[in-house]
Design an enzyme around this catalytic site. Structure first.
Site, PDB file in Angstrom:
ATOM      1  N   ASN A 377       0.841  -1.193   0.000  1.00 53.93           N
ATOM      2  CA  ASN A 377       0.000   0.000   0.000  1.00 53.93           C
ATOM      3  C   ASN A 377       0.880   1.248   0.000  1.00 53.93           C
ATOM      4  O   ASN A 377       1.704   1.431   0.906  1.00 53.93           O
ATOM      5  CB  ASN A 377      -0.896   0.030   1.247  1.00 53.93           C
ATOM      6  CG  ASN A 377      -1.719   1.310   1.329  1.00 53.93           C
ATOM      7  OD1 ASN A 377      -2.743   1.446   0.680  1.00 53.93           O
ATOM      8  ND2 ASN A 377      -1.259   2.272   2.124  1.00 53.93           N
ATOM      9  N   GLU A 378       0.712   2.097  -1.014  1.00 54.46           N
ATOM     10  CA  GLU A 378       1.404   3.390  -1.112  1.00 54.46           C
ATOM     11  C   GLU A 378       2.893   3.263  -0.836  1.00 54.46           C
ATOM     12  O   GLU A 378       3.501   4.127  -0.199  1.00 54.46           O
ATOM     13  CB  GLU A 378       0.758   4.409  -0.162  1.00 54.46           C
ATOM     14  CG  GLU A 378      -0.683   4.740  -0.525  1.00 54.46           C
ATOM     15  CD  GLU A 378      -1.249   5.898   0.287  1.00 54.46           C
ATOM     16  OE1 GLU A 378      -0.642   6.262   1.317  1.00 54.46           O
ATOM     17  OE2 GLU A 378      -2.292   6.451  -0.114  1.00 54.46           O
ATOM     18  N   ASN A 433      -5.184   5.018  -4.706  1.00 55.90           N
ATOM     19  CA  ASN A 433      -5.721   5.780  -3.586  1.00 55.90           C
ATOM     20  C   ASN A 433      -5.806   7.242  -4.010  1.00 55.90           C
ATOM     21  O   ASN A 433      -4.778   7.907  -4.159  1.00 55.90           O
ATOM     22  CB  ASN A 433      -4.801   5.676  -2.360  1.00 55.90           C
ATOM     23  CG  ASN A 433      -4.689   4.254  -1.832  1.00 55.90           C
ATOM     24  OD1 ASN A 433      -5.447   3.373  -2.232  1.00 55.90           O
ATOM     25  ND2 ASN A 433      -3.763   4.025  -0.927  1.00 55.90           N
ATOM     26  N   TYR A 439      -7.405  16.091  -0.277  1.00 60.35           N
ATOM     27  CA  TYR A 439      -5.997  16.484  -0.261  1.00 60.35           C
ATOM     28  C   TYR A 439      -5.662  17.123  -1.600  1.00 60.35           C
ATOM     29  O   TYR A 439      -4.958  16.557  -2.430  1.00 60.35           O
ATOM     30  CB  TYR A 439      -5.090  15.271  -0.015  1.00 60.35           C
ATOM     31  CG  TYR A 439      -5.280  14.617   1.327  1.00 60.35           C
ATOM     32  CD1 TYR A 439      -5.296  15.373   2.491  1.00 60.35           C
ATOM     33  CD2 TYR A 439      -5.424  13.239   1.437  1.00 60.35           C
ATOM     34  CE1 TYR A 439      -5.465  14.770   3.735  1.00 60.35           C
ATOM     35  CE2 TYR A 439      -5.588  12.634   2.678  1.00 60.35           C
ATOM     36  CZ  TYR A 439      -5.608  13.404   3.815  1.00 60.35           C
ATOM     37  OH  TYR A 439      -5.767  12.808   5.036  1.00 60.35           O
TER      38      TYR A 439
END
Length: 736
Positions: A377-378, A433, A439
């Site tokens: 993830n990321e 994501n 953001y």
């Protein structure tokens, strides 16, 4: 026969010793498992929760255990590293806080022995996770058991598995079932009895085999398929180890028979039919409890998710409780399961990613709900040795396919990662994501970004693994990005639903997050220590309005919901009322009189009503009714307005002059002015990149100037109140 004894009750616990005791300590305090030492300090902010060692001690009396040839200690979750001692002698070490593992304690166990488990969630450079937006709760936060078995038994030591693996393969109306078993201490003359039962418990197939037949083929004629939430039908496989007509050991597992496909154009198909995956991500913690959840807590979480109408869950960012995976099977959820290879690639962490992936697959192979294994993830969030990072992912991807050729691999990719990055090509399918509209960027950017990916890389199935925005009990009639109001969160999700759910090529979409969760490093929204992107509050006591936006699109159970129930006192003469329903028509009544009727194919109904005195609002859709109250006030109700703790300047303290800019204007608007652009270039300084101006505008354009400056301050030097007021004064001189 195998016996399982739960030993959760009454452990002595402390964090205040430097060595493992050999005798029961007298001054430790008593706890029951599941237990975490971070249930309070891991949720109160300041990123100062205790990360270190905790010691658990329990006296084990052999006479209180069922008679057995061998005993194994079974630990279902100890975060994040743990050592097992009996009478001061170390027996085992385990790295990884989210999986089951076992220790053979037979030879060490005396008539009365002291069992000590040292658990440690300290920072280190080789165990994942180390950097992530959630609290790494320490402790023995799941069950601990002692398993007694005969000398011959189904294997208990291989990566926490069950010693049995069931692989169904559908052939038209039938299913070929392969059952593999692993037996420890087997002897000549022993035999294995394989059985498959249906949901009612009736035996569908049975085979009596030699002990050497550890892998058998069976057939279920006219198989009943596991079909998601429509029909989550489960079978049960059972294998008995027999010697001289005595059952020495027995293992069983549920399983489901289904096919699935993830198509780059058609999205997700279940049993050959289109089955768009629309759902949520889930963390495993709660307010005041941390990660030490009970079965009741898990079931309540599942009930919330089912009520909303979701059909898929991303179980992020680690292996979760077996009980919850079982609930996913039983309720028909399609699951993304992953390891905590997250945020920052650790050069010394490769072996830990491999061991955690092996545990994830071996312990969860039988769940029909799981369709993809998540590699990371990321992981490109921070700079790393790209060669090492790519190699790590290729090893994990190949490992998944070698261990399980029935499922696919995926990753959750950070929004800023170039779609042409070589690591995008590694797994079978991809999800991003994206937080456009929270953001930076704007909500309208989400759909077009996905269309561009689909156009440029049409061979890669694309989904959305995270999207969301934060909301607390703040309210406004003019919601803006970054205001943390329930109204902006509702607007954001309305827009995202319309964009994501109407693009059939998206293989899955997962809201971040179903529930608010602990993130002790966070300090925003007016309440520290939490990420507030949940559709339901951390304590599970309140479903935010956005929850019902999804229910309107996904649930078949008729309902109507009036948004803004916590937003009672309103200052404007005309106010907006939003209603959600999965029925096509809503009628609004004010103080008992019919006011307006609306029809909507999008399930969202927007009314503008007069605001005088007190108004009792009733929304009616079919047989469903709901009421809400609003009240006219002369001044804005200050309890609805976010006042950031530690913020040097709140947005409502900023002077605004009509026709001129201020800190409350958006970056994109200020950049329309030559003078405004020059001022912003000065403010951003080293962060301004002329060559990437368009990219910067795409991300930052939706931010207000004050939010942009505060965000930049989180990674650089913060501006003082005087400096901010000076910038606002300069903006006040620039005409729009």
């Amino acid at each position: 026969m195998r016996s399982i004894v739960n030993i959760n009750k009454k452990w002595a616990f402390t964090k205040d010793v430097d060595e493992v005791p050999k005798k029961m300590p007298q001054r430790w305090y008593w706890v029951h498992l599941p237990h975490t030492w971070n249930n309070i300090d891991g949720q109160d902010g300041n990123n100062d929760y205790y990360r270190g060692a905790g010691y658990y001690a329990k006296q084990i009396k052999k006479v209180e255990l069922p008679q057995a040839d061998q005993y194994f200690l079974e630990i279902l979750g100890a975060n994040s590293s743990a050592d097992v001692y009996i009478d001061g002698v170390k027996l085992a070490h385990h790295d990884g806080g989210y999986s089951t593992w076992r220790v053979d304690i037979t030879s060490a166990l005396k008539e009365e022995s002291l069992l000590v488990i040292r658990v440690d969630n300290s920072e280190n450079d080789c165990i994942y996770p180390q950097q992530a937006d959630f609290t790494f709760y320490g402790g023995l936060y799941r069950d601990v058991n002692i398993i007694g078995v005969s000398a011959s038994h189904f294997d208990l030591e291989y990566y926490g598995g069950r010693g049995i693996q069931v692989t169904p393969t559908i052939q038209e109306k039938d299913a070929d079932i392969t059952i593999e078993t692993w037996v420890t201490g087997k002897k000549a003359g022993q035999s294995l009895v394989y059985k498959v039962r249906d949901r009612s418990g009736e035996i569908v197939i049975q085979k009596n085999c030699s002990i050497t037949d550890r892998k058998v083929q069976m057939k279920i004629a006219d198989v009943h398929r596991w079909n998601g939430r429509k029909d989550p039908y489960l079978y049960f496989a059972e294998v008995e180890l027999i010697e001289n007509d005595e059952v020495l050991d027995r293992v069983c597992t549920s399983f489901g028979c289904r096919t699935f496909e993830i198509h780059p154009e058609k999205g997700f198909l279940l049993n050959g039919e289109s089955y768009p995956l629309r759902g949520v991500s889930r963390h495993q913690d709660r307010w005041g409890i941390g990660n030490a959840l009970s079965p009741k807590n898990h079931k309540e979480d599942m009930d919330f998710i089912c009520e909303m109408g979701a059909n898929t869950i991303r179980l992020a960012h680690y292996q979760q409780d077996q009980y919850f995976y079982d609930l996913c099977d039983e309720r028909g959820m399609v699951v993304w399961a992953e390891i905590p290879y997250i945020s920052a690639h650790l050069p010394k962490g490769r072996e830990n990613t491999i061991s955690q992936m092996k545990e994830l697959i071996i312990q969860n192979y039988h769940h029909p709900s799981i369709v993809v294994w998540g590699l990371s993830n990321e992981i490109t969030m921070q700079e790393a040795d790209e060669k090492d990072l790519l190699e790590n992912h290729k090893i994990l991807n190949n490992l998944c396919h070698e261990m399980d050729n029935t499922r696919l691999t995926t990753m959750a990719v950070i929004s800023t990662c170039d779609i042409h990055h070589p690591y995008i090509q590694i797994p079978d399918v991809i999800s991003y994501n994206h937080y456009f509209g929270w953001y930076g960027g704007d909500v309208s950017m989400n759909g077009p970004w996905l269309d561009n990916f689909h156009r440029e890389l049409p061979q890669i199935p694309i989904g959305v693994s995270e999207y969301g925005c934060e909301a607390l009990n703040w309210h406004t009639s003019e919601p803006q990005q970054g205001d943390y109001t329930e109204e902006y969160q509702a607007y954001y999700h309305e827009e995202l639903i319309k964009q994501l759910f109407t693009r059939p090529y998206l293989w899955a979409t997962h809201v971040w997050n179903m529930f608010d969760f602990g993130a002790d490093a966070r300090d925003e929204g007016g309440e520290s220590g939490q990420n507030h992107k949940g559709l339901v509050t951390f304590d599970r006591k309140y479903k935010k309005d956005a929850f019902y936006a999804y229910k309107a699109w996904l649930s078949q159970d008729p309902f109507v919901h009036i948004c803004g129930k916590r937003y009672v006192n309103r200052v404007e003469d005309q106010t907006k009322i939003t209603v959600y329903s999965n029925l096509p028509e809503v009628t609004l009544y004010l103080n008992g009189k019919e006011y307006e009727k609306q029809v909507s194919k999008e399930h969202f109904f927007y009314f503008t009503i007069p605001n005088k005195g007190e108004t009792m609002i009733m929304a009616k859709a079919g047989e469903c009714k709901e009421e809400s109250l609003i009240r006219k006030t002369e001044k804005f109700h200050e309890e609805y307005r976010l006042k950031e703790k530690g913020t040097v300047l709140n947005w409502f303290d900023i002077e605004e002059i009509e026709g001129y800019y201020s800190l409350n204007d958006k970056v994109s608007e200020v950049l329309e002015s030559k003078q405004g652009k020059e001022l912003l270039q000065t403010i951003l300084g080293k962060f301004w990149n002329e060559e990437k101006e368009d990219e910067m505008l795409e991300i930052l354009g939706g931010f207000t100037i004050i939010r942009m400056i505060n965000t930049m301050g989180a990674i650089g030097e913060k501006m003082t109140k005087e400096e901010l007021l000076n910038v606002n004064s300069q903006l006040n001189k620039i005409k729009k």
